[in-house]
Design a protein around this motif. Structure first.
Motif, mmCIF file in Angstrom:
data_model
loop_
_atom_site.group_PDB
_atom_site.id
_atom_site.type_symbol
_atom_site.label_atom_id
_atom_site.label_comp_id
_atom_site.label_asym_id
_atom_site.label_seq_id
_atom_site.Cartn_x
_atom_site.Cartn_y
_atom_site.Cartn_z
ATOM 1 N N ASP A 25 23.288 42.759 3.554
ATOM 2 C CA ASP A 25 22.869 42.566 2.166
ATOM 3 C C ASP A 25 23.949 42.938 1.154
ATOM 4 O O ASP A 25 23.715 42.873 -0.051
ATOM 5 N N THR A 117 15.848 40.591 4.381
ATOM 6 C CA THR A 117 16.766 39.669 5.042
ATOM 7 C C THR A 117 16.520 39.784 6.540
ATOM 8 O O THR A 117 16.610 40.883 7.102
ATOM 9 N N GLU A 118 16.197 38.675 7.190
ATOM 10 C CA GLU A 118 15.850 38.723 8.614
ATOM 11 C C GLU A 118 16.978 39.268 9.484
ATOM 12 O O GLU A 118 16.728 39.845 10.533
ATOM 13 N N ASN A 120 18.707 41.759 8.787
ATOM 14 C CA ASN A 120 18.722 43.213 8.623
ATOM 15 C C ASN A 120 17.750 43.807 9.638
ATOM 16 O O ASN A 120 16.621 44.165 9.328
ATOM 17 N N ARG A 137 8.812 32.342 4.607
ATOM 18 C CA ARG A 137 10.253 32.466 4.792
ATOM 19 C C ARG A 137 10.952 31.659 3.714
ATOM 20 O O ARG A 137 10.567 30.534 3.428
#
Length: 145
Positions: A25, A117-118, A120, A137
């Protein structure tokens, strides 16, 4: 935890910068950018800050984690959860989410939304462990008008 307040803006900005640096991120923000983001959040940029549901965790006189919860489109939204990278994996994030969640329940709310955030993985794992579910999503950022 204790409630966050306007006196915490600089410390929260420094914490936010440290929490995101070097992660998926990280968008190259400066400390001034992070402080401005905290000011935007606390000033209602993502809906009114739910002061009674937004907390700081401290070690001594230093903020080591924070949850900032806003009322976004009439639903509570975990706008930011940040933990000092030196303090990760000690339960601070869980503690803050549970504190915010309990405060929301006491205020009559029954849901809490968030974006993550996927890629993460640690954050995704934390939210799953706490019972959050994927409901939508976003695959690309919104386009500027």
């Amino acid at each position: 935890p204790r409630a966050i307040g306007s006196d915490d803006v600089r410390a929260l900005g420094a914490l936010m910068l440290a929490a995101y640096q070097g992660t998926v991120d990280d968008e190259g923000e400066s400390e001034a950018d992070a402080v401005a983001e905290v000011e935007r959040t606390m000033g209602g940029g993502y809906g009114p800050l739910l002061n009674d549901c937004s907390f700081a965790a401290e070690e001594g006189d230093r903020i080591v984690g924070a949850s900032m919860t806003t009322l976004f489109e009439s639903d509570p939204f975990l706008t930011y959860l940040v933990v000092d990278p030196e303090m990760k994996r000690r339960g601070i994030g869980t503690f803050l989410i549970v504190a915010s969640g309990n405060a929301l329940l006491s205020a009559g709310y029954t849901r809490l939304d968030l974006f993550v955030t996927e890629a993460n993985g640690p954050a995704v794992n934390l939210y799953r462990k706490l019972g959050f579910q994927v409901v939508d999503r976003v695959t690309e950022p919104p386009r500027a008008p």
